[in-house]
Structures are given as C-alpha cells and as structure tokens.
Design an enzyme around this catalytic site. Structure first.
Site, PDB file in Angstrom:
ATOM      1  N   CYS A 131       2.490  -8.834  15.573  1.00 16.44           N
ATOM      2  CA  CYS A 131       3.925  -8.100  15.663  1.00 16.44           C
ATOM      3  C   CYS A 131       5.207  -9.191  15.359  1.00 16.44           C
ATOM      4  O   CYS A 131       6.136  -8.807  14.963  1.00 16.44           O
ATOM      5  CB  CYS A 131       4.232  -7.302  16.766  1.00 16.44           C
ATOM      6  SG  CYS A 131       3.185  -5.729  17.255  1.00 16.44           S
ATOM      7  N   HIS A 173       0.788  -1.221  -0.040  1.00 19.80           N
ATOM      8  CA  HIS A 173       0.070  -0.259  -0.038  1.00 19.80           C
ATOM      9  C   HIS A 173       0.828   1.348   0.103  1.00 19.80           C
ATOM     10  O   HIS A 173       2.212   1.093  -0.217  1.00 19.80           O
ATOM     11  CB  HIS A 173      -1.042  -0.065   1.198  1.00 19.80           C
ATOM     12  CG  HIS A 173      -0.404  -0.213   2.398  1.00 19.80           C
ATOM     13  ND1 HIS A 173       0.675   0.642   3.079  1.00 19.80           N
ATOM     14  CD2 HIS A 173      -0.355  -1.303   3.391  1.00 19.80           C
ATOM     15  CE1 HIS A 173       1.034   0.246   4.386  1.00 19.80           C
ATOM     16  NE2 HIS A 173       0.444  -0.917   4.464  1.00 19.80           N
ATOM     17  N   HIS A 175       4.132   1.084   2.354  1.00 18.92           N
ATOM     18  CA  HIS A 175       5.307   0.672   1.657  1.00 18.92           C
ATOM     19  C   HIS A 175       5.793   1.120   0.540  1.00 18.92           C
ATOM     20  O   HIS A 175       7.185   1.340   0.458  1.00 18.92           O
ATOM     21  CB  HIS A 175       4.928  -1.097   1.226  1.00 18.92           C
ATOM     22  CG  HIS A 175       4.146  -1.810   2.029  1.00 18.92           C
ATOM     23  ND1 HIS A 175       2.923  -2.148   1.623  1.00 18.92           N
ATOM     24  CD2 HIS A 175       4.485  -2.461   3.205  1.00 18.92           C
ATOM     25  CE1 HIS A 175       2.566  -2.921   2.835  1.00 18.92           C
ATOM     26  NE2 HIS A 175       3.416  -3.429   3.999  1.00 18.92           N
ATOM     27  N   LYS A 220      -7.879  -1.491   6.002  1.00 23.90           N
ATOM     28  CA  LYS A 220      -8.772  -2.331   5.211  1.00 23.90           C
ATOM     29  C   LYS A 220     -10.238  -2.454   5.195  1.00 23.90           C
ATOM     30  O   LYS A 220     -11.257  -2.276   4.533  1.00 23.90           O
ATOM     31  CB  LYS A 220      -8.426  -3.943   4.889  1.00 23.90           C
ATOM     32  CG  LYS A 220      -7.476  -3.828   4.053  1.00 23.90           C
ATOM     33  CD  LYS A 220      -7.056  -5.479   3.516  1.00 23.90           C
ATOM     34  CE  LYS A 220      -6.301  -5.612   2.550  1.00 23.90           C
ATOM     35  NZ  LYS A 220      -5.572  -7.147   2.533  1.00 23.90           N
ATOM     36  N   CYS A 274      -2.023  -4.909  22.196  1.00 21.35           N
ATOM     37  CA  CYS A 274      -0.975  -4.330  21.480  1.00 21.35           C
ATOM     38  C   CYS A 274      -1.414  -3.041  20.929  1.00 21.35           C
ATOM     39  O   CYS A 274      -2.487  -3.260  20.032  1.00 21.35           O
ATOM     40  CB  CYS A 274      -0.577  -5.509  20.475  1.00 21.35           C
ATOM     41  SG  CYS A 274       0.335  -4.549  19.008  1.00 21.35           S
ATOM     42  N   CYS A 326       2.894 -10.795  20.908  1.00 18.19           N
ATOM     43  CA  CYS A 326       1.696 -10.533  19.793  1.00 18.19           C
ATOM     44  C   CYS A 326       1.909 -11.272  18.645  1.00 18.19           C
ATOM     45  O   CYS A 326       3.048 -11.023  17.897  1.00 18.19           O
ATOM     46  CB  CYS A 326       1.728  -8.845  19.676  1.00 18.19           C
ATOM     47  SG  CYS A 326       0.844  -8.501  17.979  1.00 18.19           S
ATOM     48  N   HIS A 384      -1.774  -3.273  16.936  1.00 20.23           N
ATOM     49  CA  HIS A 384      -2.955  -4.228  16.430  1.00 20.23           C
ATOM     50  C   HIS A 384      -4.049  -4.254  17.222  1.00 20.23           C
ATOM     51  O   HIS A 384      -5.156  -4.958  16.751  1.00 20.23           O
ATOM     52  CB  HIS A 384      -2.266  -5.607  16.240  1.00 20.23           C
ATOM     53  CG  HIS A 384      -1.137  -5.407  15.209  1.00 20.23           C
ATOM     54  ND1 HIS A 384       0.278  -5.967  15.752  1.00 20.23           N
ATOM     55  CD2 HIS A 384      -0.877  -5.608  14.008  1.00 20.23           C
ATOM     56  CE1 HIS A 384       1.132  -5.594  14.503  1.00 20.23           C
ATOM     57  NE2 HIS A 384       0.281  -5.454  13.574  1.00 20.23           N
ATOM     58  N   LYS A 395      -6.364   6.488  10.337  1.00 21.65           N
ATOM     59  CA  LYS A 395      -5.669   5.705  10.074  1.00 21.65           C
ATOM     60  C   LYS A 395      -6.038   4.555   8.753  1.00 21.65           C
ATOM     61  O   LYS A 395      -7.147   4.393   8.598  1.00 21.65           O
ATOM     62  CB  LYS A 395      -5.490   4.596  11.078  1.00 21.65           C
ATOM     63  CG  LYS A 395      -4.281   3.727  11.111  1.00 21.65           C
ATOM     64  CD  LYS A 395      -3.822   3.156  12.441  1.00 21.65           C
ATOM     65  CE  LYS A 395      -2.980   2.027  12.027  1.00 21.65           C
ATOM     66  NZ  LYS A 395      -2.345   1.145  13.276  1.00 21.65           N
TER      67      LYS A 395
HETATM   68 ZN   LIG Z   1       1.173  -6.335  17.710  1.00 18.30          ZN
END
Ligand SMILES: [Zn+2]
Length: 471
Positions: free
Chosen positions: A133, A22, A25, A301, A147, A130, A150, A298
């Site tokens: 991660c 996306h 990156h 998706k 986390c 996590c 996430h 943010k």
């Molecule tokens: Zn995480």
C-alpha cells in the site's frame, strides 16, 4: 458580453507502474473519459488528467527484478498505459508522469515551503507499514495481523522521520466533509469516512530513508519524499503548477476526482490537508467506484482470471468494450463479469438491439424519400444522471428507448405498412430516424465512433452492420 464558459476538471488517480492496466484501471479512466466527453459536448472548457505514479521502493525493486535500469523500466510501463488508453479511445488532456522533471521541481519547491512554514517537522517514528500500500497501518486497519488489501503482514518500521501535521486539519476537514463542501460519493462512503474521522487523524511520516528512487527532501537529502505526497501533487503539477503556495493553476480545483475505494481514505485526509496547507481550494467531489469480480472471485494474477482491456477490444471492438465496461458497474457498486455474460450482453444490447434498429430502419427507408423528423428529445433527464455519475442508469434509459423502437416496428408491422399505407409508413420511419439520430447523439460520450458511424449512415441512407453477432 459572451457568456464565460464553464470549466470542468476531472482526474483519475495516477496508476502505479508495477503492472499493465487491467479492467479496474480501465474502468476508472473510461468513466473519466465519458464525463470529459459529455462536458466537452456541452461546450465547457474541459481538462482531463491521468498519468502514472513512478516513484517508490516497489518500483525500484520491480525494475531490479526485471534487470532493467529503473528509468527505462518506468518508461516502458508508462508506455503500456498510454497504449491501452489510446486503444480504448481515451481522450485525455495530459498524461502526467511523476518522473517528469517539471513535476519533481514543483514538488521540491512545495515541500521546501511546507517545511519552512512548519507544516513538516522531525521526530522519531515507529509503526507498521504495508510495503504494497505504501501506507502506515494501525492495528485497527489489520485483519488477523495482515493488510486486508494485500494479505501480507506489515513491517514494523522504526526510524527518524519527518512528519506532516495532518492532525492540525482534522476538525476543518471533518466539517467540510459533513457540510458537503468536499463531497464524497456515493453517500455510504461519506458515512464511512466520517466514522473514520471519529478515531482522530494523526500526523503522518512523509520521509523515507534508503529509498533512492524518489524525490529527495530539499531540507534533508538523506531522505526521499513519501510517494503519496509526490503522487497527490500531480493533480496540481498536471496543470502546470510550479509549487507556489496560494497560486492555483488554471482549471483547479478538480470538479470530480474518480477512484476505486482502496485509495479513498488518503484522498480525503492527506490530499485535502495538503491543499489547505498550500492555501489552495479543495476538490468539489470525490467519487468512489466499486471493484470488478470475475465469476464472483476477486480478479488476481494467481487465479489467472484477470481481464485485460486488449482482450475486450479484440473480442468486442473499441466501442463494444467501452459499452460493456461502463455498463458493468452500477453507481458506486461492485460488479461481477464473466466472458459468457459479456458476450450475451454484447449480442443482446449491441448486435440485436441497437445495431438491428439502425439497420432495419435504414433498410426500410431505402428508395423512399423520408425526412428525418425534428421531434422533441425523447430521452430526458440525463443531465441529472451525469451529474450523479450514474452511467449505467443513463445507458439503461437510452436502451429502453431502443427496445421501445424495435417493438414499435414489430407492432406496426412496419415492413408491410410502408407498402400498404406509404404515408403512414413514412411518418413512422421519420419518427424512428429522428429517434435514432437522438440516440446517436446521446451515446456519443460512451461510444464516440459508433455515434459518428450512425450519424454518417443517416446522412448517406446506407445501413452497414455496426456490431456483428458473436457466438
Ligand atoms: Zn497493503
């Protein structure tokens, strides 16, 4: 004796293959491409490494969910990344995949030596992990038990494990960061990391039981190697390193390593500690860029607001997409984008400003013999800004001159001047052509195709539309 060429080694992180690339990156990879092109234009020896991180539990799980053999799944995903980079005109020197047999063999060799030299030892481990991660978390890391990256609760994992002696490197790493031998930029990130070091570095578990999709530990095949260790070593194997201690491959160490802020901490603890254990030198600079938000939110998706590089290219062309991406983030800061503002910026900066300038000046020069003036460079001090990775500021400096030139045409009423005072008109045109030629050279790292097109148009004297206006 010929002067030895300076080397420049730049890396992006290797991207996790659970997704298509996306704009986040794309920004990292594009920024690396801009720097690599800039240093190549300075005739340095440049190596630009990117790639994909293809091992780990999450990848195997995603492949199973897609009902595909894991290798086939990662082949497909790696191809997505390569395709996106090719579309964005990204000119890397190597694309390293962690499933590459040479990488696996070098990582295995290095891990074996780390164990033999007692940098790795066996113990019992209990900790919060996590899965997304692929990192152990301390209670301090969590926000409301989750986390923060996430929004999921980490799992409590109890296992016999192999550990890497990270704690052994705490003092020396902190010193190297403090004195700037290992530079972390922007400066607020350095301060954040030094504060993190105050809590102390603990040894980390580097083995995973029951994760078949990974590199087996050479001294205990029941386990596979922690994906981060596997991934970090790509910065060495991507240059052809075979896993030997103290034998740096050509181009090593990295001059700049680019990344987003979520992976900074591991890059200034585990990665340099591994290098010290491997008797290799540390990267010179770690640069952390911000995140993209879309209309203040943010990108995700589930919100359906993810911006894909292909969409940008379709709408704005390759160089339009490159320009808009790179000018959206300021040095180390987050940046907010929206389609409306991207279109407005494209029209203002590219269609109306740069495109219009080139077009007008070439049209006015048609049929009259105007030599391109050879003045001193008008856009200065870009070298310092490039060293500081201040891309937006570089573009701002170039665009200031473009705006000035368009205003100069208006102020001089150049379309009249070429008729009423041809000599004076020619002089102004000559200066403007010289400035346009300088602009074409200076935008080359950012917009290589446009740079070439402009230089070509200057040669043929025929102006063609560079950036059609969008509605
Ligand atoms: Zn995480």
């Amino acid at each position: 004796m010929a002067k030895r060429k300076k080397k420049f080694y730049i890396t992006t992180p290797i991207y996790y293959v659970n997704d298509r690339p996306h704009v986040g990156h794309s920004y990292t990879t594009l920024a690396a491409d801009v720097l690599a092109r800039y240093h190549r234009l300075k005739e340095e020896k440049v190596f630009f490494l990117t790639g994909t991180d293809e091992h780990g539990f999450k990848v195997a799980q995603a492949a199973a969910a897609a009902k595909k053999p894991t290798q086939e799944f990662v082949d497909e995903k790696a191809a997505f990344f390569k395709e996106s980079w090719s579309k964005l005109n990204i000119n890397y020197d190597n694309f390293l995949r962690t499933t590459n047999p040479a990488h696996i063999s070098a990582v295995t060799t290095a891990t074996k030596h780390l164990y033999e030299k007692n940098f790795i030892y066996k113990d019992k481990y209990e900790g919060l992990y996590c899965q997304n991660c692929e990192q152990y978390k301390t209670l301090d890391d969590l926000i409301e038990g989750k986390c923060p990256e996430h929004q999921i609760e980490p799992q409590l994992i109890r296992e016999e494990s192999y550990f890497f002696r990270l704690s052994k490197f705490e003092k020396i790493l902190r010193e190297k960061i403090e004195i700037g031998e290992l530079k972390i930029e922007p400066p607020e990130k350095k301060n954040e990391i030094l504060a993190f070091f105050k809590k102390g570095l603990k040894d980390i578990s580097i083995s995973r039981a029951n994760v078949a999709w990974g590199i087996p530990l050479p001294f205990d095949k029941r386990y596979s190697l922690y994906v981060w260790i596997d991934a970090f070593l790509n910065y060495l194997t991507g240059l052809g390193w075979n896993g030997e201690f103290g034998k740096a491959p050509n181009f090593f160490p990295p001059d700049v390593q680019l990344m987003s802020k979520d992976i900074l901490r591991v890059h200034v603890t585990i990665w340099p500690a591994l290098l010290l254990a491997l008797e290799l030198s540390l990267p010179k600079k770690i640069f952390v860029h911000g995140y993209f938000t879309v209309n203040g939110q943010k990108m995700s998706k589930s919100l359906g607001n993810v911006i894909w590089p292909e969409e940008l290219i379709q709408k704005f062309g390759v160089d339009g997409a490159r320009y808009l991406l790179i000018s959206s983030l300021s040095y180390g800061q987050d940046g907010d984008v929206s389609w409306e503002r991207l279109i407005a910026k494209y029209n203002a900066d590219l269609a109306n400003n740069l495109g219009n300038l080139v077009n007008r000046v070439l049209k006015l020069s048609e049929g009259i013999k105007v030599k391109i003036g050879k003045g001193k460079p008008r856009i200065k001090n870009l070298e310092k800004l490039f060293n500081e990775l201040k891309f937006k500021e570089i573009l701002d400096a170039i665009w200031q001159k473009i705006s000035w030139a368009n205003k100069h045409i208006e102020d001089k009423k150049l379309w009249d001047l070429v008729k009423t005072n041809p000599n004076e008109g020619k002089k102004v045109l000559s200066e403007l052509l010289s400035l346009i030629s300088e602009i074409a050279e200076k935008i080359a790292p950012f917009m290589p195709e446009t740079s070439e097109k402009i230089l070509n148009q200057l040669k043929t004297g025929k102006g063609e539309i560079l950036f059609p206006r969008l509605r």
